[in-house]
Motif scaffolding. Structure first.
Motif, mmCIF file in Angstrom:
data_model
loop_
_atom_site.group_PDB
_atom_site.id
_atom_site.type_symbol
_atom_site.label_atom_id
_atom_site.label_comp_id
_atom_site.label_asym_id
_atom_site.label_seq_id
_atom_site.Cartn_x
_atom_site.Cartn_y
_atom_site.Cartn_z
ATOM 1 N N GLU A 58 0.826 -1.083 -0.084
ATOM 2 C CA GLU A 58 -0.267 0.099 -0.207
ATOM 3 C C GLU A 58 0.793 0.880 -0.238
ATOM 4 N N THR A 59 1.803 1.376 0.567
ATOM 5 C CA THR A 59 3.123 2.297 1.138
ATOM 6 C C THR A 59 3.243 2.680 -0.496
ATOM 7 N N ARG A 60 4.055 1.239 -1.375
ATOM 8 C CA ARG A 60 4.895 1.571 -2.066
ATOM 9 C C ARG A 60 3.799 2.124 -3.410
ATOM 10 N N ALA A 61 2.291 1.657 -3.323
ATOM 11 C CA ALA A 61 1.761 2.523 -4.537
ATOM 12 C C ALA A 61 1.551 3.957 -3.698
ATOM 13 N N ARG A 62 1.842 4.297 -3.343
ATOM 14 C CA ARG A 62 1.112 6.140 -2.966
ATOM 15 C C ARG A 62 2.085 7.129 -3.779
ATOM 16 N N PRO A 63 1.930 8.236 -3.874
ATOM 17 C CA PRO A 63 2.240 8.855 -4.652
ATOM 18 C C PRO A 63 3.245 9.406 -4.407
ATOM 19 N N GLY A 64 4.829 9.644 -4.442
ATOM 20 C CA GLY A 64 6.319 9.742 -4.233
ATOM 21 C C GLY A 64 6.546 9.002 -3.346
ATOM 22 N N TYR A 65 6.244 7.703 -3.736
ATOM 23 C CA TYR A 65 7.430 6.388 -3.016
ATOM 24 C C TYR A 65 8.351 6.480 -3.226
ATOM 25 N N GLY A 66 8.878 6.784 -4.902
ATOM 26 C CA GLY A 66 9.913 6.504 -5.670
ATOM 27 C C GLY A 66 10.632 7.602 -5.681
ATOM 28 N N GLU A 67 9.691 8.865 -5.220
ATOM 29 C CA GLU A 67 10.973 10.299 -5.015
ATOM 30 C C GLU A 67 11.762 9.835 -3.938
ATOM 31 N N SER A 68 10.564 9.469 -2.925
ATOM 32 C CA SER A 68 11.207 9.874 -1.155
ATOM 33 C C SER A 68 12.431 8.059 -1.134
ATOM 34 N N VAL A 69 12.385 6.956 -1.850
ATOM 35 C CA VAL A 69 13.203 5.825 -1.462
ATOM 36 C C VAL A 69 14.637 6.828 -2.470
ATOM 37 N N ALA A 70 14.804 7.636 -3.289
ATOM 38 C CA ALA A 70 15.693 7.978 -3.803
ATOM 39 C C ALA A 70 16.252 9.093 -3.086
ATOM 40 N N MET A 71 15.250 9.966 -2.426
ATOM 41 C CA MET A 71 15.563 11.221 -1.463
ATOM 42 C C MET A 71 16.509 9.904 -0.169
ATOM 43 N N ILE A 72 16.091 8.607 -0.216
ATOM 44 C CA ILE A 72 16.398 8.267 1.253
ATOM 45 C C ILE A 72 18.114 8.199 0.791
ATOM 46 N N VAL A 73 18.269 7.992 -0.319
ATOM 47 C CA VAL A 73 19.780 7.009 -0.583
ATOM 48 C C VAL A 73 20.435 8.097 -0.940
ATOM 49 N N GLN A 74 20.175 9.519 -1.261
ATOM 50 C CA GLN A 74 20.822 10.835 -1.509
ATOM 51 C C GLN A 74 21.191 10.616 -0.182
ATOM 52 N N ILE A 75 20.391 11.161 0.285
ATOM 53 C CA ILE A 75 20.717 11.696 1.916
ATOM 54 C C ILE A 75 21.870 10.630 2.295
#
Length: 78
Positions: free
Chosen positions: A49-66
């Protein structure tokens, strides 16, 4: 010159605080610290459910950068 150390909980808290500033993603993303031969990095975990929400992919990419940024500044406390 060695880097200062932070606990896993401190690093995750820092990542969550920075994520809130830079991305508007879903709640429910688990962030974990994984040690590697070269130091450490963040890994994420979320339910379908969380993976299907808008912004999930962007958030994961940001976590990697952080994580890349923080791992250059801090070692993880063992």
């Amino acid at each position: 010159m060695s880097k200062p150390t932070k606990t896993e909980a401190e690093l995750v808290a820092m990542a969550r605080a920075e994520l809130k500033v830079h991305a508007d993603g879903p709640d429910g993303i688990g962030i974990f610290v994984v040690t590697t031969d070269d130091g450490w990095e963040f890994r994420t975990e979320a339910d379908e459910e969380t993976r299907a929400r808008p912004g999930y992919g962007e958030s994961v990419a940001m976590i990697v950068q952080i994580g890349d940024h923080l791992s250059k500044q801090y070692d993880v406390a063992g």
